[in-house]
Enzyme design. Sequence first.
Site, PDB file in Angstrom:
ATOM      1  N   ASP A   1       0.946  -1.300  -0.503  1.00 12.54           N
ATOM      2  CA  ASP A   1       0.256   0.585  -0.049  1.00 12.54           C
ATOM      3  C   ASP A   1       0.476   1.076   0.305  1.00 12.54           C
ATOM      4  OD1 ASP A   1      -2.763  -1.747   0.609  1.00 12.54           O
ATOM      5  OD2 ASP A   1      -1.255  -2.090   2.247  1.00 12.54           O
TER       6      ASP A   1
ATOM      7  N   HIS B   1      -4.812  -3.085   6.596  1.00 11.11           N
ATOM      8  CA  HIS B   1      -4.533  -3.328   5.124  1.00 11.11           C
ATOM      9  C   HIS B   1      -5.674  -3.898   4.639  1.00 11.11           C
ATOM     10  CE1 HIS B   1      -2.753  -5.038   1.569  1.00 11.11           C
ATOM     11  NE2 HIS B   1      -3.664  -5.918   1.859  1.00 11.11           N
TER      12      HIS B   1
HETATM   13  P1  NAX Z   1      -3.643 -17.802  -3.333  1.00  5.84           P
HETATM   14  O1  NAX Z   1      -5.042 -19.104  -3.113  1.00  5.84           O
HETATM   15  O2  NAX Z   1      -2.890 -17.342  -4.768  1.00  5.84           O
HETATM   16  O3  NAX Z   1      -2.654 -19.033  -2.181  1.00  5.84           O
HETATM   17  C1  NAX Z   1      -2.733 -19.309  -1.130  1.00  5.84           C
HETATM   18  C2  NAX Z   1      -2.021 -20.068  -0.785  1.00  5.84           C
HETATM   19  O4  NAX Z   1      -1.862 -20.489   0.669  1.00  5.84           O
HETATM   20  C3  NAX Z   1      -2.083 -21.430  -1.281  1.00  5.84           C
HETATM   21  O5  NAX Z   1      -1.324 -22.478  -2.092  1.00  5.84           O
HETATM   22  C4  NAX Z   1      -2.741 -22.644  -0.009  1.00  5.84           C
HETATM   23  O6  NAX Z   1      -2.650 -23.781  -0.514  1.00  5.84           O
HETATM   24  C5  NAX Z   1      -1.984 -21.616   0.876  1.00  5.84           C
HETATM   25  N1  NAX Z   1      -2.539 -22.375   2.387  1.00  5.84           N
HETATM   26  C6  NAX Z   1      -3.543 -21.912   2.597  1.00  5.84           C
HETATM   27  N2  NAX Z   1      -4.075 -22.192   3.934  1.00  5.84           N
HETATM   28  C7  NAX Z   1      -2.767 -23.406   4.216  1.00  5.84           C
HETATM   29  C8  NAX Z   1      -1.844 -22.750   5.253  1.00  5.84           C
HETATM   30  N3  NAX Z   1      -3.048 -23.485   6.660  1.00  5.84           N
HETATM   31  N4  NAX Z   1      -1.311 -23.810   5.524  1.00  5.84           N
HETATM   32  C9  NAX Z   1      -0.106 -23.117   4.788  1.00  5.84           C
HETATM   33  N5  NAX Z   1      -0.230 -23.256   3.043  1.00  5.84           N
HETATM   34  C10 NAX Z   1      -1.702 -22.409   3.463  1.00  5.84           C
HETATM   35  O7  NAX Z   1      -3.239 -17.012  -2.775  1.00  5.84           O
HETATM   36  P2  NAX Z   1      -2.188 -15.195  -2.960  1.00  5.84           P
HETATM   37  O8  NAX Z   1      -3.025 -14.975  -4.482  1.00  5.84           O
HETATM   38  O9  NAX Z   1      -0.526 -15.785  -3.125  1.00  5.84           O
HETATM   39  O10 NAX Z   1      -2.832 -14.400  -1.941  1.00  5.84           O
HETATM   40  C11 NAX Z   1      -2.547 -14.977  -0.316  1.00  5.84           C
HETATM   41  C12 NAX Z   1      -2.433 -14.306   0.376  1.00  5.84           C
HETATM   42  O11 NAX Z   1      -2.041 -12.701   0.381  1.00  5.84           O
HETATM   43  C13 NAX Z   1      -4.237 -13.891   0.692  1.00  5.84           C
HETATM   44  O12 NAX Z   1      -4.649 -13.827   2.574  1.00  5.84           O
HETATM   45  C14 NAX Z   1      -4.285 -12.457   0.360  1.00  5.84           C
HETATM   46  O13 NAX Z   1      -5.260 -11.792   0.631  1.00  5.84           O
HETATM   47  C15 NAX Z   1      -3.046 -11.374   1.039  1.00  5.84           C
HETATM   48  N6  NAX Z   1      -2.879 -10.730   0.471  1.00  5.84           N
HETATM   49  C16 NAX Z   1      -1.861  -9.503   1.110  1.00  5.84           C
HETATM   50  C17 NAX Z   1      -1.648  -8.410   0.543  1.00  5.84           C
HETATM   51  C18 NAX Z   1      -0.991  -7.614   1.751  1.00  5.84           C
HETATM   52  O14 NAX Z   1      -0.421  -6.632   0.966  1.00  5.84           O
HETATM   53  N7  NAX Z   1      -0.824  -7.750   2.529  1.00  5.84           N
HETATM   54  C19 NAX Z   1      -1.533  -7.697  -1.363  1.00  5.84           C
HETATM   55  C20 NAX Z   1      -1.626  -9.051  -2.281  1.00  5.84           C
HETATM   56  C21 NAX Z   1      -2.909  -9.696  -1.299  1.00  5.84           C
HETATM   57  O15 NAX Z   1      -4.283  -9.597  -1.505  1.00  5.84           O
END
Ligand code: NAX
Length: 336
Positions: free
Chosen positions: A158, A186
């Site tokens: 951000d 966030h």
């Molecule tokens: P994805 O859904 O592509 O990847 C998430 C991964 O986490 C998947 O491969 C899933 O199998 C794995 N996972 C789920 N539960 C788990 C657990 N208990 N232990 C280990 N692995 C687990 O999402 P992606 O686009 O990579 O985003 C990941 C996270 O970042 C989301 O929560 C998203 O909302 C968040 N974000 C945060 C941002 C920030 O600035 N703080 C910005 C980008 C993003 O939106």
Amino acid sequence: ADSVVKIAVSGAAGNIGYALIPLLASGYVFGDRPVELRLLEIPHALKALAGIRMELIDCAFPCLTDVICTTDPREAFENVDVIVLVGGFPRKQGMERKDLIEANTKIFTTMGRAINDVASTNVKVLVVANPANTNCLVALTEAASIPSKNFCALTYLDHQRAKAQVAIQLGVSTNRIKNVTIWGNHSNSQFPDALTDGYYLQDDGEKVPLASLLAHDLDWATADFVTTVQERGKHVIEVRGASSALSAAQASADCIKTWLVTGTQDGETVSMAVYNDEGYYGVQKGLVFSFPCECKDGDWYVKTGLSLSEFAMEKLVITEKELMEEREAAKDLLSK
Ligand code: NAX
């Protein structure tokens, strides 16, 4: 020779993981220090993770010593130096925020307990998964044996979005914008702030205050700018058809690098969501709240003494309120 930096990444097979892992393995963050990666996933993603491991081997990164794939947080976190928590339960269509908090509070309770039980007390933890601030709060609460100063949640993306919008508005390059702040959560309630004293444009040797450069653009700086940054993630999803991954990975890497390797430059701050143990800027204690931070020798320090306008203080209260509600929702679950 330098000791090996051990880094655990949860959600490693996801979108952000795929873009983040090469930044960690290539030396972008840790220079020529050797790196060991522990990649954590849930069982259904383990096959894809094995494919990423193959690709990492094929990159032949000179500094990468080992890549361990696991579904066990304890194996992933034991004795590591850095943990990046990217894995979480995604927001599905029609899902309410309280459901999102419930699913993720469970995950981050597990993460926090594993960190508590097996991680070194010097471990540094960056939470990326949403709701990032509250996930971070849950993890650090559960990891009671680790100092809360060792945790933060990512608002650096951000921060970079805000710098970029100011740079576009002023017609200058982004790297000349020094200091803006993302205050609070966030989420859409965050307050992206470009107007406080101490934010400036670097113009050769001169520091020109952003507030004076934006004086003719106050409508923009207090309205359009704020909503553009707040809604940038949503806008990327609309246009790209998938959520920010490249930029989120880059921001995660840059946040870790600034926090743990280079520190901030003199006079500069970055935005980090950190545990508010002091009640900085009048914000309720006990929330993970994004503040302007200076980093030095592997620690963050909230920059105090900035003089916030009445307008800014009103915006801080809005995002503080949302974080209090999120904390309540998570607490209800924690006590069960
Ligand atoms: P994805 O859904 O592509 O990847 C998430 C991964 O986490 C998947 O491969 C899933 O199998 C794995 N996972 C789920 N539960 C788990 C657990 N208990 N232990 C280990 N692995 C687990 O999402 P992606 O686009 O990579 O985003 C990941 C996270 O970042 C989301 O929560 C998203 O909302 C968040 N974000 C945060 C941002 C920030 O600035 N703080 C910005 C980008 C993003 O939106």
